[in-house]
Write an enzyme that holds these catalytic residues in place. Sequence first.
Site, mmCIF file in Angstrom:
data_model
loop_
_atom_site.group_PDB
_atom_site.id
_atom_site.type_symbol
_atom_site.label_atom_id
_atom_site.label_comp_id
_atom_site.label_asym_id
_atom_site.label_seq_id
_atom_site.Cartn_x
_atom_site.Cartn_y
_atom_site.Cartn_z
ATOM 1 N N GLU A 1 0.835 -1.207 0.000
ATOM 2 C CA GLU A 1 0.000 0.000 0.000
ATOM 3 C C GLU A 1 0.864 1.249 0.000
ATOM 4 O OE1 GLU A 1 -2.256 3.414 1.742
ATOM 5 O OE2 GLU A 1 -0.404 2.467 2.414
ATOM 6 N N GLU A 2 1.917 1.212 0.819
ATOM 7 C CA GLU A 2 2.764 2.405 0.950
ATOM 8 C C GLU A 2 3.524 2.717 -0.332
ATOM 9 O OE1 GLU A 2 2.401 4.352 3.205
ATOM 10 O OE2 GLU A 2 1.956 3.374 5.106
#
Length: 501
Positions: A319-320
């Site tokens: 996600e990051e």
Amino acid sequence: MHRSLAILALSSLAAASAIQYPFVESSQPETISNKPLVSSNAIQDDISSDKLLKRAKHLFKLAELAIDEYNHPTRVIGSQGHVATLDYIYATLAGLGDYYDISNQTFPAVMGNVFEYRLVLGDSSPNSTAAMSLTPPTKDKEPVFGPLVLVANEGCDSSDYPANVTGSVAFIRRGTCPFGIKSENAGRAGAIAAVVYNNGKGGLSGTLGQPSKDHVATFGISDTDAKPYIEKLQAGEVIESSAYIDAIVESIGTTNIVAQTKGGDPDNCVMLGGHSDSVTEGPGINDDGTGSLTLLEIATQLVKYSVNNCVRFAWWAGEEEGLLGSDYYVSQLSDEENMKIRLFMDYDMLASPNYAYQVYNASNAVNPVGSQELRDLYTEYYTVHGQNYTYIAFDGRSDYDGFIRNGIPGGGIATGAEGIKTRKEAEMFGGTEGEWFDHCYHQLCDTVDNLNMEAWELNAKLVAHSVATYAVSFKGFPERTAVKHNVLSEKSLYHGSKLIM
């Protein structure tokens, strides 16, 4: 001299290795149907801050496994901290018996690591200098030298680059197109590096996105720092410059974990997710340990009950690095499987120390129909419990993005990241006016000590309420009618936490 250990990843066609977990599946045991139907009150009562805190302390110990690699705790994809996090999630689910079908989804990614960078324009180095994420290094990972050349317009077309940009540092205004396109155009024009300056207020830090062979080493600087250089260049002055980036970009593999109840209607599925990874800079216990651990605790408690509609939990990787796991998951859904997901709920950062109770402002006017009904479920819960709430932008910064872009109603809650708490918000929620909601956002101090347990417990109970509500019935919730949706085609400045344009 600056150092950055930010590691980023993007989907890639290149094959990559990753952890392989067995697919766990068995026939639905009769005991599931004999369990009481889940109720909101019952499963909320199963949630406590003590249980959540115990999981958070364990997660931090897992992040510490990466110290040998990164010199500090982290759960960034590819690290031992993230591998251990995936092991923990999978083992916990597998230990719950035959209640869930558990699967993993491995996908390729590209990891970039910026070790060191320096930019000198004329006789000074701009204070706001930042290396773009997923930037390539300068040639041979050595300093390069050339004049600064002002690019026309926003550098989105090859015609914007003058002939003398070859062998020079391209100076490009932010706007209109993604940073990656600007870097690509600069590289094709023969530039040795590129500097993108902000067309708004403040510094500029973003990502180049999907790597390209034409990308060049790329920096961002603020509008304030850029102004004197622009004036000198427009006056015909020559600004000799040097640029240096030591970085790598390489292929890796990482894994999503998905668990779906064996019970409940498989054609009407309640889906919720959080991300299992952190940024390189810290252990990510709030971001998004709180979301992923909330899901794990609710999945653990749900086994006591039966459900009418299937419940599907997802722990996304990457996600990051730009919503990699959730984007990949949705891209692999057939239209038939897409239609089985009645809604997707995103839970990311639920215990910020200077918190506000934030609800994504997901209206049906610009999102798949049903998003607003989910939004209203959250606000009604806060109201019933005597809590204030505030709406925040539904702008592509978390894992809901791939779902709403593919017709699946979505929404979620959060407690704030790098945003500044206003005076009104301090009056509404307490805390400190003028400070970030989470002063440890994307930093080493995002540890167990960074959590507001009162906010986390209330939000975890709200997540449990959302699961129980739709696991029992979708009465009054709009039916899915087609994969196509009514999301407006406006360009978003974000895809995940980083600016892309």
